[in-house]
Design an enzyme around this catalytic site. Structure first.
Site, PDB file in Angstrom:
ATOM      1  N   ASN A 195      76.060  42.614  94.036  1.00 15.76           N
ATOM      2  CA  ASN A 195      76.621  41.804  92.957  1.00 15.76           C
ATOM      3  C   ASN A 195      76.029  40.395  93.025  1.00 15.76           C
ATOM      4  OD1 ASN A 195      78.418  39.979  91.525  1.00 15.76           O
ATOM      5  ND2 ASN A 195      79.882  41.667  91.420  1.00 15.76           N
ATOM      6  N   LYS A 196      75.188  40.060  92.050  1.00 21.94           N
ATOM      7  CA  LYS A 196      74.468  38.779  92.087  1.00 21.94           C
ATOM      8  C   LYS A 196      75.419  37.579  92.049  1.00 21.94           C
ATOM      9  CE  LYS A 196      73.625  38.613  87.064  1.00 21.94           C
ATOM     10  NZ  LYS A 196      72.595  38.528  86.005  1.00 21.94           N
ATOM     11  N   ASN A 197      76.561  37.733  91.379  1.00 25.16           N
ATOM     12  CA  ASN A 197      77.521  36.628  91.305  1.00 25.16           C
ATOM     13  C   ASN A 197      78.195  36.386  92.653  1.00 25.16           C
ATOM     14  OD1 ASN A 197      77.459  35.934  88.369  1.00 25.16           O
ATOM     15  ND2 ASN A 197      78.026  38.080  88.180  1.00 25.16           N
TER      16      ASN A 197
ATOM     17  N   ASP B  14      85.063  43.336  99.954  1.00 28.82           N
ATOM     18  CA  ASP B  14      85.653  44.227  98.959  1.00 28.82           C
ATOM     19  C   ASP B  14      86.847  43.491  98.399  1.00 28.82           C
ATOM     20  OD1 ASP B  14      85.300  46.712  97.572  1.00 28.82           O
ATOM     21  OD2 ASP B  14      87.237  47.315  98.375  1.00 28.82           O
TER      22      ASP B  14
ATOM     23  N   GLY C  93      83.640  39.249  86.561  1.00 29.20           N
ATOM     24  CA  GLY C  93      84.748  40.156  86.846  1.00 29.20           C
ATOM     25  C   GLY C  93      85.922  39.889  85.920  1.00 29.20           C
TER      26      GLY C  93
ATOM     27  N   ARG D  21      88.161  34.783  97.300  1.00 30.64           N
ATOM     28  CA  ARG D  21      86.938  34.885  98.103  1.00 30.64           C
ATOM     29  C   ARG D  21      86.685  33.580  98.867  1.00 30.64           C
ATOM     30  NH1 ARG D  21      84.271  36.660  94.418  1.00 30.64           N
ATOM     31  NH2 ARG D  21      84.755  38.834  94.869  1.00 30.64           N
TER      32      ARG D  21
END
Length: 199
Positions: free
Chosen positions: A10-12, A68, A155, A183
Site C-alpha cells: 500500500n503506497k499510502n 494490519d 481508505g 497508525r
C-alpha cells in the site's frame, strides 16, 4: 545503517511509515521493491494477519515491519474489521468499500454511528523470531453520512469523522494525521521499542 522491509504494498501506508521512521537511522525498503508478493490475509484478527505478513517479508534477509489495520463499526458488529481493504468484494477499492459502508449504515442514519480505527504493527527480526515486537493504536470517531469533499487521506479516512476536530481524517494534513491516527499512535510505540532494542 539498519535496513527494514516494510511488509506492505500500500503506497499510502509506505508514505506514512517513511515519514514517521525518518527520525531513526533506518533504511526502509518496501516489499514491492524487493519483488516480494503480498501474502493472503486469511486470519480472523489484525494481530494474526500482521504476523503472517511480517514473517513472509522477513524471509528475504532483513527484519520486517508489518501493519494490519481496519475500520470497526459498532452497529455492524465490528464490520468491516479484518476485511476492511476488501469489504466490497474481490475487485474492491477505496471508493467501493466506502460506498458499501455508507449503504450498510443507511438504516442507522440517526442512530449510533460510533466506530474506531485500529492498527497492529509487528516488527520481526527473522521468520523464526520467537519474540516479535508488537504495538497497536486505536482512534475513536463516527461514520459520517457522506464522503468528505476534502480528501488528503486514503481508505476510510473520508467518512471517519472526529468529533473533537469537527472534521474527517481526510481533512487533516499528513503531519496532523500522524500525530493522532491509529497508525501514528502504534508507530510512536514501535519507535520506542526500536530505539531501545538490544536483541
Amino acid at each position: 545503517m539498519k535496513k527494514i522491509i516494510l511488509a506492505t504494498s500500500n503506497k499510502n501506508k509506505i508514505i506514512e511509515f517513511k515519514k514517521i521512521l525518518s527520525e531513526l537511522n533506518i533504511n526502509t525498503i518496501s516489499q514491492k521493491d524487493l519483488g516480494i508478493c503480498s501474502i493472503e490475509e486469511n486470519k480472523s484478527t489484525f494481530l494474526e494477519n500482521a504476523l503472517i505478513k511480517a514473517r513472509n517479508a522477513s524471509k528475504y534477509g532483513f527484519p520486517a515491519l508489518s501493519d494490519d489495520s481496519g475500520l470497526i463499526i459498532k452497529t455492524l458488529n465490528g464490520e468491516p474489521g479484518v476485511y476492511s481493504s476488501r469489504f466490497s468484494g474481490n475487485q474492491s477499492n477505496d471508493i467501493k468499500n466506502i460506498n458499501m459502508v455508507l449503504k450498510k449504515m443507511l438504516p442507522f442514519k440517526k442512530m449510533d454511528r460510533q466506530a474506531c480505527m485500529h492498527c497492529v504493527l509487528i516488527y520481526i527480526r527473522n521468520p523464526n523470531d520467537p519474540i516479535p515486537i508488537i504495538s497497536s493504536g486505536t482512534i475513536y470517531g463516527k461514520i459520517s453520512n457522506s464522503i468528505s469533499k476534502i480528501n488528503f487521506g486514503f481508505g476510510y479516512d473520508s467518512i471517519f469523522f472526529l468529533p473533537k476536530k469537527k472534521k474527517t481524517i481526510s481533512e487533516l494534513t499528513l503531519e496532523e494525521k500522524i500525530k493522532i491516527s491509529h497508525r501514528g499512535i502504534a508507530m510512536k510505540k514501535m519507535i520506542k521499542f526500536l530505539k531501545n532494542e538490544k536483541y
